[in-house]
Design an enzyme around this catalytic site. Structure first.
Site, PDB file in Angstrom:
ATOM      1  N   ASP A  82      -7.237   1.485   7.697  1.00  0.00           N
ATOM      2  CA  ASP A  82      -5.948   2.075   8.053  1.00  0.00           C
ATOM      3  C   ASP A  82      -6.171   3.518   8.476  1.00  0.00           C
ATOM      4  OD1 ASP A  82      -6.234   3.584   5.724  1.00  0.00           O
ATOM      5  OD2 ASP A  82      -4.728   2.478   4.599  1.00  0.00           O
ATOM      6  N   ARG A 105      -4.311  -5.095   6.831  1.00  0.00           N
ATOM      7  CA  ARG A 105      -5.430  -4.256   7.275  1.00  0.00           C
ATOM      8  C   ARG A 105      -6.609  -5.107   7.731  1.00  0.00           C
ATOM      9  NH1 ARG A 105      -7.147  -0.946   2.631  1.00  0.00           N
ATOM     10  NH2 ARG A 105      -5.923  -2.352   1.326  1.00  0.00           N
ATOM     11  N   ASP A 151       0.837  -1.189   0.000  1.00  0.00           N
ATOM     12  CA  ASP A 151       0.000   0.000   0.000  1.00  0.00           C
ATOM     13  C   ASP A 151       0.879   1.248   0.000  1.00  0.00           C
ATOM     14  OD1 ASP A 151      -2.338  -1.492   0.075  1.00  0.00           O
ATOM     15  OD2 ASP A 151      -2.512  -1.403   2.262  1.00  0.00           O
ATOM     16  N   TYR A 184       5.697  -9.168   8.204  1.00  0.00           N
ATOM     17  CA  TYR A 184       5.266  -7.789   8.382  1.00  0.00           C
ATOM     18  C   TYR A 184       5.350  -7.402   9.854  1.00  0.00           C
ATOM     19  CZ  TYR A 184       3.105  -8.480   3.778  1.00  0.00           C
ATOM     20  OH  TYR A 184       2.885  -8.764   2.457  1.00  0.00           O
TER      21      TYR A 184
END
Length: 301
Positions: free
Chosen positions: A89, A181, A47, A75
Site C-alpha cells: 500500500d 493489497r 487496515d 470493496y
C-alpha cells in the site's frame, strides 16, 4: 476471582463509516465507550488507512459475528500502477518501479484471472501468524517470510474508472479472508508493471452498508445519550443469511437452556444451519433435525 466487566448489557449492531487513520480495534473501543457497553467486537478488520463499513457487534450480537465475517463483502479501491512497496500500500517503502502502463483492455483481461476460487498470498505486513507470531511484527524487523497461499472466492472484480495512466479504480466482491493489497500486488505482477493500493474503501459487508454508517464525529456527538441507542440495529441483522425457523413456546424454553427444542420450519432440510425465533426475537442458532433445532449458540435476550 475474575474481574467483572462494567457497562450496560446492550445488544445489537452499530454500523460505522470508518475514517482513515484509526485501527478497527480503536473504533470498537470508541463505540463501546460511547454506548457504555459491556461487550463489543467487530466483524472483519479494516487496515488503519482503509475507510468504509465497520460493523460493530454489541453484547449478544457478538455471537453472530462469524456469520458476517463469512458473508460477501464489496470493496472499491484505487491501484497505483508502476510501483511496488513492501506493505503493498502507499504507506510502505518503494521496492521496484516500472515505466510500463497497460491500457484498459489489458487490465480488464488480467482481472478475469482473479475471479472465482483463487489462491492468494497475504501481504508480508499482515496479521497472519507465522510460527505463532504476527507476520507484520517480523516484517517490521526486516524479515522476509514465506507465507502460504490461502483460498479466496472472488465473485466479481471490475474496472470502474481510470483517473489517469498511473491509477486504476476497481470494485471487488469477495468472500472471507480477502486481502485487497494482495490483489493490487498480484495484478501489477501479472501486468508486468508492479502495483500497490493507493486508496481502499469497504462499501458493504453482508447486510451492512457504509452509506448507513455513522461517522466518528457523529458517535462522539451522541455519546452516552439515548439518541445513539436509536441507531442500533437488532442482533438478528447478523443472521439474515441463515434461514429462520419459529420456535414453539416450549421449544424456546428448551433452546434457551441449551437443549434441542421443537421448531416450525418451512423450506429447511435435515442438517441445515438456521436460527430460531420466538415472538420475533432470536433464541438460538443450530442444526435442524427432525422437527427440532439442536443449538450451538444461545441468545440471552
Amino acid at each position: 476471582m475474575g474481574r467483572t466487566r462494567k457497562g450496560r448489557d446492550i445488544s445489537g449492531w452499530l454500523v460505522v463509516d470508518k475514517p482513515a487513520g484509526p485501527t478497527s480495534t480503536a473504533v470498537v473501543n470508541k463505540v463501546r465507550w460511547a454506548l457504555e457497553a459491556k461487550k463489543a467486537g467487530h466483524a472483519g478488520t479494516l487496515d488503519p488507512e482503509a475507510t468504509g463499513v465497520l460493523a460493530i457487534a454489541l453484547g449478544e450480537a457478538t455471537k453472530t459475528v462469524p456469520y458476517i465475517t463469512d458473508a460477501l463483502k464489496a470493496y472499491e479501491f484505487t491501484v497505483r500502477l508502476g510501483v511496488s512497496t513492501n506493505t503493498d500500500d502507499a504507506e510502505g517503502e518503494v521496492l521496484k518501479t516500472s515505466d510500463l502502463r497497460p491500457d484498459d483492455e489489458a487490465i480488464k483481461e488480467a482481472l478475469a484471472g482473479f475471479i472465482g476460487d483463487i489462491e492468494q498470498v497475504p501481504p508480508q505486513f499482515s496479521a497472519v501468524k507465522i510460527d505463532g507470531e504476527r507476520a507484520y511484527k517480523r516484517a517490521r524487523d526486516g524479515e522476509e517470510m514465506e507465507i502460504a497461499a490461502r483460498p479466496l472466492f472472488v465473485e466479481s472484480l471490475l474496472l470502474i474508472d481510470r483517473p489517469d495512466a498511473d491509477h486504476v479504480t476497481l470494485e471487488m466482491v469477495c468472500g472471507k479472508g480477502g486481502y485487497v493489497r494482495s490483489i493490487a500486488r498480484d495484478l501489477g505482477a501479472v501486468l508486468g508493471c508492479y502495483g500497490h493500493v493507493r486508496e481502499l474503501r469497504r462499501i458493504w459487508s453482508g447486510p451492512f452498508d457504509a452509506g448507513d454508517g455513522l461517522t466518528i464525529a457523529q458517535i462522539e456527538e451522541m455519546a452516552r445519550t439515548p439518541e445513539l441507542d436509536t441507531h442500533l440495529l437488532p442482533l438478528e441483522q447478523g443472521l439474515v443469511d441463515l434461514p429462520e425457523v419459529k420456535a414453539t413456546a416450549e421449544g424456546a424454553v428448551k433452546l434457551r437452556n441449551g437443549n434441542p427444542g421443537m421448531v416450525i420450519a418451512h423450506d429447511v432440510e435435515y442438517g441445515d444451519e438456521c436460527w430460531a425465533s420466538f415472538d420475533g426475537v432470536a433464541v438460538a442458532v443450530g442444526r435442524f433435525k427432525s422437527g427440532e433445532l439442536h443449538p450451538n449458540r444461545v441468545f440471552n435476550t
